[in-house]
Design a protein around this motif. Sequence first.
Motif, PDB file in Angstrom:
ATOM      1  N   ALA A 398       2.692   3.248  -4.279  1.00  0.00           N
ATOM      2  CA  ALA A 398       2.577   4.509  -3.531  1.00  0.00           C
ATOM      3  C   ALA A 398       3.532   4.492  -2.335  1.00  0.00           C
ATOM      4  O   ALA A 398       4.186   5.497  -2.030  1.00  0.00           O
ATOM      5  CB  ALA A 398       1.133   4.719  -3.077  1.00  0.00           C
ATOM      6  N   LEU A 399       3.630   3.328  -1.685  1.00  0.00           N
ATOM      7  CA  LEU A 399       4.541   3.236  -0.534  1.00  0.00           C
ATOM      8  C   LEU A 399       5.996   3.326  -1.017  1.00  0.00           C
ATOM      9  O   LEU A 399       6.839   3.975  -0.375  1.00  0.00           O
ATOM     10  CB  LEU A 399       4.311   1.913   0.208  1.00  0.00           C
ATOM     11  N   ALA A 400       6.281   2.720  -2.154  1.00  0.00           N
ATOM     12  CA  ALA A 400       7.644   2.808  -2.705  1.00  0.00           C
ATOM     13  C   ALA A 400       7.982   4.267  -3.012  1.00  0.00           C
ATOM     14  O   ALA A 400       9.101   4.729  -2.748  1.00  0.00           O
ATOM     15  CB  ALA A 400       7.760   1.956  -3.962  1.00  0.00           C
ATOM     16  N   TYR A 401       7.014   5.005  -3.547  1.00  0.00           N
ATOM     17  CA  TYR A 401       7.248   6.425  -3.841  1.00  0.00           C
ATOM     18  C   TYR A 401       7.509   7.205  -2.551  1.00  0.00           C
ATOM     19  O   TYR A 401       8.422   8.047  -2.497  1.00  0.00           O
ATOM     20  CB  TYR A 401       6.050   7.010  -4.607  1.00  0.00           C
ATOM     21  N   GLN A 417       7.614   5.179   8.445  1.00  0.00           N
ATOM     22  CA  GLN A 417       7.877   4.244   9.555  1.00  0.00           C
ATOM     23  C   GLN A 417       6.568   3.636  10.051  1.00  0.00           C
ATOM     24  O   GLN A 417       6.497   2.458  10.359  1.00  0.00           O
ATOM     25  CB  GLN A 417       8.581   4.971  10.703  1.00  0.00           C
ATOM     26  N   TRP A 418       5.527   4.465  10.085  1.00  0.00           N
ATOM     27  CA  TRP A 418       4.237   3.959  10.563  1.00  0.00           C
ATOM     28  C   TRP A 418       3.770   2.796   9.675  1.00  0.00           C
ATOM     29  O   TRP A 418       3.397   1.734  10.156  1.00  0.00           O
ATOM     30  CB  TRP A 418       3.197   5.090  10.567  1.00  0.00           C
ATOM     31  N   TRP A 419       3.817   2.999   8.373  1.00  0.00           N
ATOM     32  CA  TRP A 419       3.324   1.965   7.448  1.00  0.00           C
ATOM     33  C   TRP A 419       4.227   0.735   7.465  1.00  0.00           C
ATOM     34  O   TRP A 419       3.725  -0.393   7.425  1.00  0.00           O
ATOM     35  CB  TRP A 419       3.198   2.529   6.019  1.00  0.00           C
ATOM     36  N   ASP A 420       5.515   0.927   7.550  1.00  0.00           N
ATOM     37  CA  ASP A 420       6.415  -0.230   7.617  1.00  0.00           C
ATOM     38  C   ASP A 420       6.112  -1.063   8.857  1.00  0.00           C
ATOM     39  O   ASP A 420       6.059  -2.283   8.809  1.00  0.00           O
ATOM     40  CB  ASP A 420       7.887   0.236   7.635  1.00  0.00           C
ATOM     41  N   HIS A 421       5.909  -0.348   9.962  1.00  0.00           N
ATOM     42  CA  HIS A 421       5.609  -1.020  11.211  1.00  0.00           C
ATOM     43  C   HIS A 421       4.273  -1.748  11.105  1.00  0.00           C
ATOM     44  O   HIS A 421       4.141  -2.912  11.485  1.00  0.00           O
ATOM     45  CB  HIS A 421       5.591   0.025  12.339  1.00  0.00           C
ATOM     46  N   PHE A 422       3.292  -1.086  10.538  1.00  0.00           N
ATOM     47  CA  PHE A 422       1.953  -1.689  10.408  1.00  0.00           C
ATOM     48  C   PHE A 422       2.025  -2.967   9.553  1.00  0.00           C
ATOM     49  O   PHE A 422       1.425  -3.986   9.886  1.00  0.00           O
ATOM     50  CB  PHE A 422       0.989  -0.683   9.778  1.00  0.00           C
TER      51      PHE A 422
END
Length: 459
Positions: A398-401, A417-422
């Motif tokens: 899902a994140l890749a999508y 960006q939020w999820w990458d940072h998290f």
Amino acid sequence: MPLQNFAFSTAYVMVKSVEPRIIPRKEHRISRKHVSPNALRTLYRLHARGFTAFLVGGCVRDLLLGRTPKDFDIGTDATPGEIRRLFRNCVLIGRRFRLAHLHFENEIVEVSTFRRAALPSDSPGTEETGPNTRPPHHRKDEDGMVLLDNVFGTPEEDALRRDFTINALVYNIADFSVIDYSTGLSDLQQRLIRPIGDPRLRFTEDPVRMLRAVRFAASHDFVIEPAAWEILCELSSTISRVSPARLYEEIQKLFLFGSARPGFTLLDKSGLLAALFPSLSRWTYENSRRLALLDANLECLDQLYRSGAPASPALFLAALFGPSLQDTALALHREGIPHQQALDATCAMYMKEISETVSVPGRVGGRLRAILALQASLHRMPPRRPASTIARPEFGEALAYLRFVAETRREHRTPLQWWDHFLLETPSVAPSEPPTDELPAKRRRRRRRKRRGARDTAA
Ligand code: ATP
Ligand code: MG
């Protein structure tokens, strides 16, 4: 003579008229260093027992181009029984045409006895029938599509039954020469995909060859020979005659091995896309920006492959169908249907349509739905219980999508960006990997048991 039979015999004579060309070792670039040691040992053993043993098919093409072959196939005059007696690691597969699979630790080498293509007399209406006739080895349906293709032949006949000239080159272990039974070498030099014989006949016999032509043109950056391309475009709608299971296998090869973007462009131009996925094709034509959107998604898919982390089949389906599914679901939502319910209904509708042509396994379809369903949680800022979102099995895909669509649509960048940072800040919560059984098998059984009345046969 019926027109169809006449066309066939013309093609057959045309193919036969080219003299085989033998290229000695010092005049080509294939070195045994680049051949899998298991395939080499197999070739040597067959040769030592007095059999003819060739590398055949795509591996010879790729070795001549300096590319790493996906797999190594061997052609021989040894019969399946003789192959089995020679190799303890041999498993014979296929009911009608026996192929040998030699199982090594990390590799399966396919060894097949030379066979020949259907002859004019194998065309419809010419078979003898009666209580004492043996089952036919070749059979075509009333439109000329091959249903059975099952007779041993000479090395030359074996080469000429193949799909394209560049796939008909062989490497002879006896003297390390390359043999070209058609025009494979010059087509390789000119970067041309050219069917062997009459393109109309060859695409009619087995419409999957149209998809293969597109696949090789995309993966090797070759051009489909213009006359063949014209016929391919004309016959593109006949692709739906191929069995859905086989189409799913070919489609995966087209999209999951680093050339999804150019492959999609050719599918679209040829009419194959409209024949395979009519709703998707209509959706792209409603708005010219949509094609660019899919292009960008598929480019991301290709980048994943190049980076050594190929996408799962569900992620490839999301890249291809996700935007149109989300659009349709959004339209339903605007009519008052709750968002997840609208998405479920849209996915179910699409999957039903797709599965009439291409049989996507149910669990892959389910995973596609899950990837799209999780997008709502990924976009909620700040997210609720992010650790439990990450623990979901579809999170990585899902994140890749989300990363794919963020390439073309700014509004997706903030959540990404939020999820990458998290993830960076909390490395202890690792996203789960897609299940390995969803990844395409490197070597699949090409021959499989056929149900009575199934739509077509494998080559
Ligand atoms: P790849 O690198 O993707 O494996 P390949 O050319 O080796 O490409 P395969 O599907 O492994 O493709 O098939 C091996 C060979 O079998 C082909 O090179 C071709 O000679 C022959 N072949 C496969 N499918 C067909 C077909 N539908 N009709 C005729 N010949 C075929
Ligand atoms: Mg191959």
